[in-house]
Design a protein around this motif. Structure first.
Motif, PDB file in Angstrom:
ATOM      1  N   ASP A 144      40.280  35.632  42.994  1.00 61.96           N
ATOM      2  CA  ASP A 144      40.586  35.423  41.709  1.00 61.96           C
ATOM      3  C   ASP A 144      41.561  36.392  41.063  1.00 61.96           C
ATOM      4  N   ARG A 145      41.549  37.651  41.450  1.00 63.01           N
ATOM      5  CA  ARG A 145      42.494  38.704  41.055  1.00 63.01           C
ATOM      6  C   ARG A 145      43.634  38.490  41.766  1.00 63.01           C
ATOM      7  N   LYS A 193      49.389  32.734  44.404  1.00 66.72           N
ATOM      8  CA  LYS A 193      48.771  31.445  44.386  1.00 66.72           C
ATOM      9  C   LYS A 193      49.209  30.429  45.855  1.00 66.72           C
ATOM     10  N   LYS A 234      45.356  35.707  42.669  1.00 65.38           N
ATOM     11  CA  LYS A 234      45.817  34.929  42.291  1.00 65.38           C
ATOM     12  C   LYS A 234      46.217  34.878  40.702  1.00 65.38           C
ATOM     13  N   ARG A 235      45.392  35.653  39.890  1.00 64.39           N
ATOM     14  CA  ARG A 235      45.476  35.663  38.354  1.00 64.39           C
ATOM     15  C   ARG A 235      46.572  36.825  38.152  1.00 64.39           C
ATOM     16  N   GLU A 236      46.291  37.983  38.564  1.00 62.44           N
ATOM     17  CA  GLU A 236      46.885  39.396  38.367  1.00 62.44           C
ATOM     18  C   GLU A 236      48.426  39.440  39.086  1.00 62.44           C
TER      19      GLU A 236
END
Length: 281
Positions: free
Chosen positions: A33-34, A42, A36-38
């Protein structure tokens, strides 16, 4: 005044050798998740999704005209963690070709990726890397290059009467080298295509030893050993830089190293070159 006895270290960078605490030596410490998010990691592969362990098809490839036809549904089958990593390493090798296609060092990236894939974390050394390091030192004629300044400094502090260099003058040689530009594989053209820029590029730590010194009436000769060490790993600041995050090669590398479901271990690359120097009164 006492002359220096060799071999002796005359210069070491502030950046440490064997610094396993550095951020670029961490591995398996970031969640999907990190990533992809930060970091925006992706779509890092055209072959497999490392977050779902699913093979990709043309319908998943962002560069394909079929991309998104089936929305988020993946058309390929699932793969194991081990197979997913194997596919990513294979893709990395393909992505490295534009950076490593000429000269005697073009296959080095192959060997280093295999070492990375073994994930032992043990240091890597290679005769070709030593040769490249030696050639880089010998062929660097830019202003303030370390080899030339080292040679000038030795010549400046030779005491021809006592046939040596006073021990207290070694600190002055160190000061001279501190004002030089240490060697790195970052030439504007050649290192970007011969494999050295992508395998080494920067050199994290450098040490210089005078191995031997012979002084005659009007001449001197010295053997000087340069030891370099690079970190083959990516840190958080690296992946945020455009020179890294725009290329698939480095995005895959960061995921293989830092993603908690992979955690392939970075490693140190050691290199060494002995340069003969001489001068006269």
């Amino acid at each position: 005044m006492t002359n220096a006895v060799f071999p002796q270290t005359v210069f070491t960078t502030q950046r440490l050798f064997n610094d396993y605490s550095a951020n670029d030596m961490r591995y398996g410490d970031i969640s999907g998740d990190r990533l992809k998010r930060e970091f925006g990691l992706k779509n890092i592969s055209t072959v497999v999704d490392p977050y779902t362990f699913t093979r990709l098809t043309a319908f998943d490839n962002p560069q394909s005209r079929f991309a998104g036809v089936y929305r988020s549904t993946h058309r390929g089958g699932t793969v194991s963690n081990k197979e997913c990593a194997r596919l990513l390493f294979k893709e990395m090798l393909t992505c490295s070709l534009p950076y490593s296609f000429v000269g005697p060092y073009k296959y080095l990236i192959n060997q280093m990726l295999k070492h990375f894939q073994r994930s032992t974390g043990t240091p890597f050394s290679n005769g070709q890397i030593n040769n490249a390091y030696h050639r880089k030192l010998r062929s660097d004629h830019t202003a303030k290059n370390t080899r030339s300044i080292m040679q000038e400094a030795i010549g400046l502090f030779i005491d021809y009467k006592s046939k040596g260099i006073p021990q207290d003058k070694l600190k002055d040689i160190k000061s001279a080298v501190e004002g030089s530009i240490l060697p790195k594989f970052d030439s504007l053209v050649l290192d970007k295509i011969n494999g050295m820029g992508i395998t080494i590029h920067n050199i994290h730590a450098t040490k210089i030893d005078i191995i031997s010194l012979h002084v005659s009436e009007r001449n001197w000769k010295a053997s000087v050993r340069f030891t370099g060490q690079d970190h083959v790993g990516l840190d958080i600041d690296d992946i945020r830089k455009k020179e890294f995050n725009q290329f698939q090669f480095f995005k895959i590398w960061f995921v293989l190293q830092r993603f908690e479901k992979f955690g392939f271990r970075p490693f140190l690359t050691n290199m060494e070159a002995v340069i003969d120097m001489e001068g006269h009164y």
